[in-house]
Write a protein that holds these residues in place. Sequence first.
Motif, PDB file in Angstrom:
ATOM      1  N   ALA A  44       0.848  -1.194   0.000  1.00  0.00           N
ATOM      2  CA  ALA A  44       0.000   0.000   0.000  1.00  0.00           C
ATOM      3  C   ALA A  44       0.877   1.234   0.000  1.00  0.00           C
ATOM      4  O   ALA A  44       2.086   1.169   0.256  1.00  0.00           O
ATOM      5  N   GLY A  45       0.246   2.373  -0.248  1.00  0.00           N
ATOM      6  CA  GLY A  45       0.934   3.650  -0.125  1.00  0.00           C
ATOM      7  C   GLY A  45       0.666   4.224   1.258  1.00  0.00           C
ATOM      8  O   GLY A  45      -0.470   4.200   1.742  1.00  0.00           O
ATOM      9  N   PRO A  48     -15.423 -13.472   9.033  1.00  0.00           N
ATOM     10  CA  PRO A  48     -14.345 -12.694   9.648  1.00  0.00           C
ATOM     11  C   PRO A  48     -13.231 -12.401   8.643  1.00  0.00           C
ATOM     12  O   PRO A  48     -12.868 -13.263   7.830  1.00  0.00           O
ATOM     13  N   HIS A  49     -12.688 -11.183   8.713  1.00  0.00           N
ATOM     14  CA  HIS A  49     -11.625 -10.829   7.777  1.00  0.00           C
ATOM     15  C   HIS A  49     -10.596  -9.944   8.458  1.00  0.00           C
ATOM     16  O   HIS A  49     -10.854  -9.326   9.494  1.00  0.00           O
ATOM     17  N   LEU A  50      -9.420  -9.867   7.823  1.00  0.00           N
ATOM     18  CA  LEU A  50      -8.366  -8.944   8.260  1.00  0.00           C
ATOM     19  C   LEU A  50      -7.526  -8.563   7.053  1.00  0.00           C
ATOM     20  O   LEU A  50      -7.129  -9.421   6.265  1.00  0.00           O
ATOM     21  N   ILE A  51      -7.262  -7.259   6.918  1.00  0.00           N
ATOM     22  CA  ILE A  51      -6.411  -6.735   5.852  1.00  0.00           C
ATOM     23  C   ILE A  51      -5.069  -6.328   6.463  1.00  0.00           C
ATOM     24  O   ILE A  51      -5.031  -5.594   7.456  1.00  0.00           O
ATOM     25  N   ILE A  52      -3.976  -6.803   5.882  1.00  0.00           N
ATOM     26  CA  ILE A  52      -2.628  -6.446   6.346  1.00  0.00           C
ATOM     27  C   ILE A  52      -1.866  -5.848   5.173  1.00  0.00           C
ATOM     28  O   ILE A  52      -1.749  -6.475   4.115  1.00  0.00           O
ATOM     29  N   ARG A  53      -1.348  -4.637   5.363  1.00  0.00           N
ATOM     30  CA  ARG A  53      -0.658  -3.945   4.276  1.00  0.00           C
ATOM     31  C   ARG A  53       0.748  -3.508   4.700  1.00  0.00           C
ATOM     32  O   ARG A  53       0.948  -2.959   5.775  1.00  0.00           O
ATOM     33  N   SER A  54       1.701  -3.764   3.824  1.00  0.00           N
ATOM     34  CA  SER A  54       3.068  -3.307   4.017  1.00  0.00           C
ATOM     35  C   SER A  54       3.328  -2.173   3.030  1.00  0.00           C
ATOM     36  O   SER A  54       3.011  -2.295   1.843  1.00  0.00           O
ATOM     37  N   LEU A  55       3.878  -1.079   3.516  1.00  0.00           N
ATOM     38  CA  LEU A  55       3.995   0.122   2.678  1.00  0.00           C
ATOM     39  C   LEU A  55       5.154   0.013   1.688  1.00  0.00           C
ATOM     40  O   LEU A  55       6.294  -0.269   2.072  1.00  0.00           O
ATOM     41  N   SER A  56       4.849   0.287   0.430  1.00  0.00           N
ATOM     42  CA  SER A  56       5.878   0.301  -0.606  1.00  0.00           C
ATOM     43  C   SER A  56       6.311   1.715  -0.956  1.00  0.00           C
ATOM     44  O   SER A  56       7.340   1.910  -1.609  1.00  0.00           O
ATOM     45  N   ASP A  57       5.520   2.710  -0.524  1.00  0.00           N
ATOM     46  CA  ASP A  57       5.806   4.105  -0.856  1.00  0.00           C
ATOM     47  C   ASP A  57       4.972   4.998   0.055  1.00  0.00           C
ATOM     48  O   ASP A  57       4.226   4.507   0.899  1.00  0.00           O
ATOM     49  N   ARG A  58       5.075   6.305  -0.136  1.00  0.00           N
ATOM     50  CA  ARG A  58       4.323   7.254   0.700  1.00  0.00           C
ATOM     51  C   ARG A  58       3.218   7.950  -0.092  1.00  0.00           C
ATOM     52  O   ARG A  58       2.712   8.986   0.333  1.00  0.00           O
ATOM     53  N   ALA A  59       2.852   7.371  -1.212  1.00  0.00           N
ATOM     54  CA  ALA A  59       1.740   7.879  -2.035  1.00  0.00           C
ATOM     55  C   ALA A  59       1.938   9.339  -2.454  1.00  0.00           C
ATOM     56  O   ALA A  59       0.963  10.056  -2.711  1.00  0.00           O
ATOM     57  N   ALA A  96       4.609  12.317  -4.726  1.00  0.00           N
ATOM     58  CA  ALA A  96       5.097  12.475  -6.095  1.00  0.00           C
ATOM     59  C   ALA A  96       6.214  11.491  -6.442  1.00  0.00           C
ATOM     60  O   ALA A  96       6.461  11.214  -7.624  1.00  0.00           O
ATOM     61  N   GLU A  97       6.890  10.950  -5.419  1.00  0.00           N
ATOM     62  CA  GLU A  97       7.977   9.991  -5.633  1.00  0.00           C
ATOM     63  C   GLU A  97       7.492   8.551  -5.508  1.00  0.00           C
ATOM     64  O   GLU A  97       8.301   7.626  -5.418  1.00  0.00           O
ATOM     65  N   ALA A  98       6.179   8.343  -5.499  1.00  0.00           N
ATOM     66  CA  ALA A  98       5.620   7.018  -5.229  1.00  0.00           C
ATOM     67  C   ALA A  98       6.115   5.956  -6.205  1.00  0.00           C
ATOM     68  O   ALA A  98       6.432   4.831  -5.803  1.00  0.00           O
ATOM     69  N   HIS A  99       6.173   6.292  -7.492  1.00  0.00           N
ATOM     70  CA  HIS A  99       6.593   5.293  -8.476  1.00  0.00           C
ATOM     71  C   HIS A  99       8.041   4.867  -8.260  1.00  0.00           C
ATOM     72  O   HIS A  99       8.383   3.682  -8.414  1.00  0.00           O
ATOM     73  N   ILE A 100       8.890   5.809  -7.889  1.00  0.00           N
ATOM     74  CA  ILE A 100      10.300   5.489  -7.639  1.00  0.00           C
ATOM     75  C   ILE A 100      10.437   4.636  -6.382  1.00  0.00           C
ATOM     76  O   ILE A 100      11.137   3.616  -6.365  1.00  0.00           O
ATOM     77  N   ALA A 101       9.766   5.044  -5.323  1.00  0.00           N
ATOM     78  CA  ALA A 101       9.828   4.298  -4.070  1.00  0.00           C
ATOM     79  C   ALA A 101       9.234   2.904  -4.228  1.00  0.00           C
ATOM     80  O   ALA A 101       9.747   1.933  -3.664  1.00  0.00           O
ATOM     81  N   TYR A 102       8.159   2.815  -4.999  1.00  0.00           N
ATOM     82  CA  TYR A 102       7.509   1.520  -5.223  1.00  0.00           C
ATOM     83  C   TYR A 102       8.505   0.509  -5.791  1.00  0.00           C
ATOM     84  O   TYR A 102       8.615  -0.626  -5.301  1.00  0.00           O
ATOM     85  N   ASP A 103       9.215   0.919  -6.825  1.00  0.00           N
ATOM     86  CA  ASP A 103      10.182   0.016  -7.458  1.00  0.00           C
ATOM     87  C   ASP A 103      11.274  -0.412  -6.481  1.00  0.00           C
ATOM     88  O   ASP A 103      11.757  -1.548  -6.530  1.00  0.00           O
TER      89      ASP A 103
END
Length: 277
Positions: free
Chosen positions: A104-105, A236-247, A249-256
């Motif tokens: 996630a961002g 019952p459900h649970l969503i777990i997200r690990s951050l790939s970027d900070r959403a 302007a640099e999101a695409h770079i950080a994502y990679d």
Amino acid sequence: MNKRRLFLVFTFSLFYSFAFAQRYKTKPITGLLGAFGAEVALVKESLRKPKTVIVDGVSFTCGRIGNQRVVVAETGIGKVNAAMTTTLMLDHFRPSRVLFTGIAGGTNPDLQPGDIVIAGRTAHHDYGSITSKNTPTRQTRNAITKEFNPVYFPADSSLMHLAEKVVRTVSLEGIPLASGGVSDRPVKVVTGTVVTGDVFVASVDKVKSLRTDFGADATEMEGAAVAQVCYQIQVPHLIIRSLSDRADAEAHIAYDKFYPTAARNSAKLVIALVKAL
């Protein structure tokens, strides 16, 4: 191979797939979902005796993690894909619980790429109405009961508390720092709010809006759709997200740069959580 033999092989294959799916309907099983192939592959690698079942063209892999029976599937990107795959899983395998793992961002300024958000609640950030009075309706409606759903879909409290406990025992990968790429920044794990929309967010202004309007800690493209289906079917459900970027302007770079680490950490936590059930 003659036509008769081909027909027999085809018939047997269909019967085997149907029988295998029926078998898993009658025994407790945990559903594991992820949006991307890489995330799902990490979970599949941990399966014992994996078997693949195709349901309406979607591939589901059944097996065991620890003592738990599981069924794993890749949803694809976006809310419609996520809702469709979740619905097929619930209908054909009848899982007693559903866990979603993925990236996630980050929208919480205290979090960095690689950190993890355990979603205590999820919401659609792109659902509503636009009126001249600027009073949007953010609640989805249950098509079965015709009642409004809550704006925020709450996670199952037992799964959430177990995840908070288990994460303290998991060896998560450190986050590479900008200077020298040394992995010495520990992973921060928080329980918070994850918001979902059919957009890849890479905008500081949008991040501020999501933080102000929803108190969002992370934004992604599938979680609330999975949560809504589970909420309406009462699974019952649970969503777990690990951050790939900070959403931002640099999101695409950080994502990679951070995606591989983020995906591995998210998968590690989900696998540990399943083993602890």
